[in-house]
Write a protein that holds these residues in place. Sequence first.
Motif, mmCIF file in Angstrom:
data_model
loop_
_atom_site.group_PDB
_atom_site.id
_atom_site.type_symbol
_atom_site.label_atom_id
_atom_site.label_comp_id
_atom_site.label_asym_id
_atom_site.label_seq_id
_atom_site.Cartn_x
_atom_site.Cartn_y
_atom_site.Cartn_z
ATOM 1 N N MET A 1 1.086 -1.032 0.086
ATOM 2 C CA MET A 1 -0.066 -0.057 -0.036
ATOM 3 C C MET A 1 0.738 1.073 -0.030
ATOM 4 O O MET A 1 0.307 2.332 0.118
ATOM 5 N N ARG A 2 1.926 1.061 -0.143
ATOM 6 C CA ARG A 2 2.972 2.156 -0.070
ATOM 7 C C ARG A 2 4.092 2.110 -1.237
ATOM 8 O O ARG A 2 4.241 1.029 -1.503
ATOM 9 N N HIS A 3 4.623 3.311 -1.533
ATOM 10 C CA HIS A 3 5.788 2.937 -2.360
ATOM 11 C C HIS A 3 6.932 2.510 -1.813
ATOM 12 O O HIS A 3 7.544 1.330 -2.046
ATOM 13 N N ILE A 4 7.568 3.030 -0.902
ATOM 14 C CA ILE A 4 8.978 3.066 -0.375
ATOM 15 C C ILE A 4 8.947 2.972 1.055
ATOM 16 O O ILE A 4 9.386 2.277 1.881
ATOM 17 N N PHE A 5 8.282 4.141 1.453
ATOM 18 C CA PHE A 5 8.582 4.536 3.113
ATOM 19 C C PHE A 5 7.449 4.051 3.940
ATOM 20 O O PHE A 5 6.444 3.610 3.551
ATOM 21 N N HIS A 6 7.360 4.292 5.093
ATOM 22 C CA HIS A 6 6.285 4.023 6.066
ATOM 23 C C HIS A 6 5.166 5.184 6.248
ATOM 24 O O HIS A 6 4.248 4.754 6.808
ATOM 25 N N GLN A 7 5.346 6.109 5.663
ATOM 26 C CA GLN A 7 4.378 7.132 6.029
ATOM 27 C C GLN A 7 3.585 7.473 4.798
ATOM 28 O O GLN A 7 3.770 7.169 3.568
ATOM 29 N N MET A 8 2.325 7.837 5.104
ATOM 30 C CA MET A 8 1.579 8.351 4.051
ATOM 31 C C MET A 8 1.761 9.692 3.202
ATOM 32 O O MET A 8 2.245 10.604 4.068
ATOM 33 N N PRO A 9 1.642 9.757 1.984
ATOM 34 C CA PRO A 9 1.923 11.224 1.241
ATOM 35 C C PRO A 9 1.189 12.227 1.474
ATOM 36 O O PRO A 9 -0.132 11.984 1.939
ATOM 37 N N LEU A 135 8.560 12.468 0.846
ATOM 38 C CA LEU A 135 9.214 11.496 -0.184
ATOM 39 C C LEU A 135 8.091 10.968 -0.806
ATOM 40 O O LEU A 135 8.062 10.813 -2.096
ATOM 41 N N GLU A 136 7.300 10.369 -0.088
ATOM 42 C CA GLU A 136 6.091 9.552 -0.682
ATOM 43 C C GLU A 136 5.090 10.368 -1.650
ATOM 44 O O GLU A 136 4.710 10.051 -2.611
ATOM 45 N N ALA A 137 4.997 11.609 -1.035
ATOM 46 C CA ALA A 137 4.149 12.693 -2.045
ATOM 47 C C ALA A 137 4.885 12.891 -3.031
ATOM 48 O O ALA A 137 4.199 12.994 -4.393
ATOM 49 N N VAL A 138 6.434 13.070 -3.230
ATOM 50 C CA VAL A 138 6.930 13.282 -4.435
ATOM 51 C C VAL A 138 7.082 12.126 -5.484
ATOM 52 O O VAL A 138 6.622 12.167 -6.509
ATOM 53 N N ILE A 139 7.088 11.075 -4.889
ATOM 54 C CA ILE A 139 7.015 9.656 -5.715
ATOM 55 C C ILE A 139 5.860 9.455 -6.274
ATOM 56 O O ILE A 139 5.481 9.267 -7.492
ATOM 57 N N THR A 140 4.627 9.940 -5.467
ATOM 58 C CA THR A 140 3.179 9.842 -5.849
ATOM 59 C C THR A 140 3.074 10.653 -7.002
ATOM 60 O O THR A 140 2.620 10.258 -7.972
ATOM 61 N N SER A 143 4.831 9.674 -10.258
ATOM 62 C CA SER A 143 4.986 8.244 -10.649
ATOM 63 C C SER A 143 3.239 7.725 -11.256
ATOM 64 O O SER A 143 3.011 6.731 -11.530
ATOM 65 N N CYS A 144 2.350 8.587 -10.705
ATOM 66 C CA CYS A 144 1.038 8.292 -10.846
ATOM 67 C C CYS A 144 0.272 9.366 -11.664
ATOM 68 O O CYS A 144 0.509 10.527 -11.653
ATOM 69 N N GLU A 145 -0.657 8.814 -12.313
ATOM 70 C CA GLU A 145 -1.757 9.825 -13.016
ATOM 71 C C GLU A 145 -2.660 10.703 -12.182
ATOM 72 O O GLU A 145 -2.589 10.255 -10.834
ATOM 73 N N PRO A 146 -2.938 11.988 -12.501
ATOM 74 C CA PRO A 146 -3.749 12.816 -11.565
ATOM 75 C C PRO A 146 -4.829 11.891 -10.840
ATOM 76 O O PRO A 146 -5.166 12.340 -9.497
ATOM 77 N N THR A 147 -5.610 11.433 -11.632
ATOM 78 C CA THR A 147 -6.854 10.660 -10.900
ATOM 79 C C THR A 147 -6.341 9.713 -9.837
ATOM 80 O O THR A 147 -6.840 9.605 -8.687
ATOM 81 N N GLN A 148 -5.278 9.133 -9.989
ATOM 82 C CA GLN A 148 -4.716 8.158 -8.975
ATOM 83 C C GLN A 148 -4.292 9.008 -7.776
ATOM 84 O O GLN A 148 -4.323 8.606 -6.697
ATOM 85 N N ARG A 149 -3.361 10.217 -8.046
ATOM 86 C CA ARG A 149 -3.025 10.922 -7.022
ATOM 87 C C ARG A 149 -4.028 11.397 -6.411
ATOM 88 O O ARG A 149 -3.966 11.716 -4.976
ATOM 89 N N ARG A 168 -9.668 -1.380 -1.628
ATOM 90 C CA ARG A 168 -8.406 -1.282 -1.486
ATOM 91 C C ARG A 168 -7.799 -0.298 -2.409
ATOM 92 O O ARG A 168 -8.242 -0.036 -3.798
ATOM 93 N N LEU A 169 -6.575 0.526 -2.067
ATOM 94 C CA LEU A 169 -6.236 1.447 -2.876
ATOM 95 C C LEU A 169 -4.617 1.415 -2.655
ATOM 96 O O LEU A 169 -4.136 1.489 -1.718
ATOM 97 N N VAL A 170 -4.039 1.276 -3.721
ATOM 98 C CA VAL A 170 -2.507 1.067 -3.601
ATOM 99 C C VAL A 170 -1.871 2.190 -4.423
ATOM 100 O O VAL A 170 -2.566 3.067 -4.907
ATOM 101 N N TYR A 171 -0.497 2.270 -4.317
ATOM 102 C CA TYR A 171 -0.055 3.604 -4.926
ATOM 103 C C TYR A 171 0.511 3.512 -6.255
ATOM 104 O O TYR A 171 1.210 4.369 -6.927
ATOM 105 N N CYS A 172 0.176 2.252 -7.032
ATOM 106 C CA CYS A 172 0.533 2.164 -8.491
ATOM 107 C C CYS A 172 -0.645 2.092 -9.104
ATOM 108 O O CYS A 172 -1.649 1.214 -8.872
ATOM 109 N N ALA A 173 -0.759 3.012 -10.126
ATOM 110 C CA ALA A 173 -2.057 3.107 -11.014
ATOM 111 C C ALA A 173 -2.531 1.786 -11.609
ATOM 112 O O ALA A 173 -3.592 1.648 -11.790
ATOM 113 N N ALA A 174 -1.492 0.825 -11.765
ATOM 114 C CA ALA A 174 -1.909 -0.437 -12.402
ATOM 115 C C ALA A 174 -2.602 -1.305 -11.596
ATOM 116 O O ALA A 174 -3.058 -2.154 -11.844
#
Length: 178
Positions: A1-9, A135-140, A143-149, A168-174
Motif C-alpha cells: 500500500m505504499r511506494h517505499i517509506f512507512h508514511q502516507m503522502p 518523499l512519498e508525496a514526491v514519488i506519488t 509516478s501516478c496519473e492525476p486521478t490516482q494521485r 483497496r487502494l495502492v500507490y501504483c495506478a496499475a
Amino acid sequence: MRHIFHQMPWIYPKDIVELRELYQRHGTLDHYKKGTIIKGRGESQRLFYLVNGLCMYYANYVENNPMSFSLVLPERTMGDITCITKQHVNVTTIVIRDADILVVPPDILLDAMRQDAELAIKICRHVVAKQESSLEAVITNTSCEPTQRLKILLKSMLLEGGIEPKNRLVYCAADVDP
C-alpha cells in the motif's frame, strides 16, 4: 500500500506528546487568517505549532503557480527541520484555513534536544517520518496519473481521520481495483 517509506503522502504524522507540551509551555498563541504566509521562501529559524486550522507547504512558491507538497493538519510542527539543521530551504508555509498557531522561540527545540537524549531520539525519528511523508508525496506525484494521485490523497486523509476505506487502494495506478 505504499511506494517505499512507512508514511502516507502529503500528511505528516501528529507530533509526539513531548513536543506539544514543550510548545504549549513556551509558545505564544496567535490567530492567522486564510492566505497568510507564515514562513516564506527559505526563511529560517521560525518555529510554529498548528493548534487548529489548516496550512500547506509549497516548494519554490510562485503565487499564480503554487506547487504544494504537504498539508499541515492540527497537532503538527512547522519549521522544526530548519530549526534543527539551520539551513534555508525554499519552502513557503501558507494558512489555507483560518488557524490558531503557537509561535515558539526556535532555540527551545534544540535546547530540549540537548538536555534530553531520549527526547532527541524521538524528535529525530519524528523528523524522519515527516521526510518520508514528503518523499512519498514526491514519488506519488511523479509516478501516478492525476486521478490516482487524488485517490491516494483522499485515502491519506481518510486514514488520518481514523476511517479505513472499504476499497483497496495502492500507490501504483496499475494495481487499483476497478
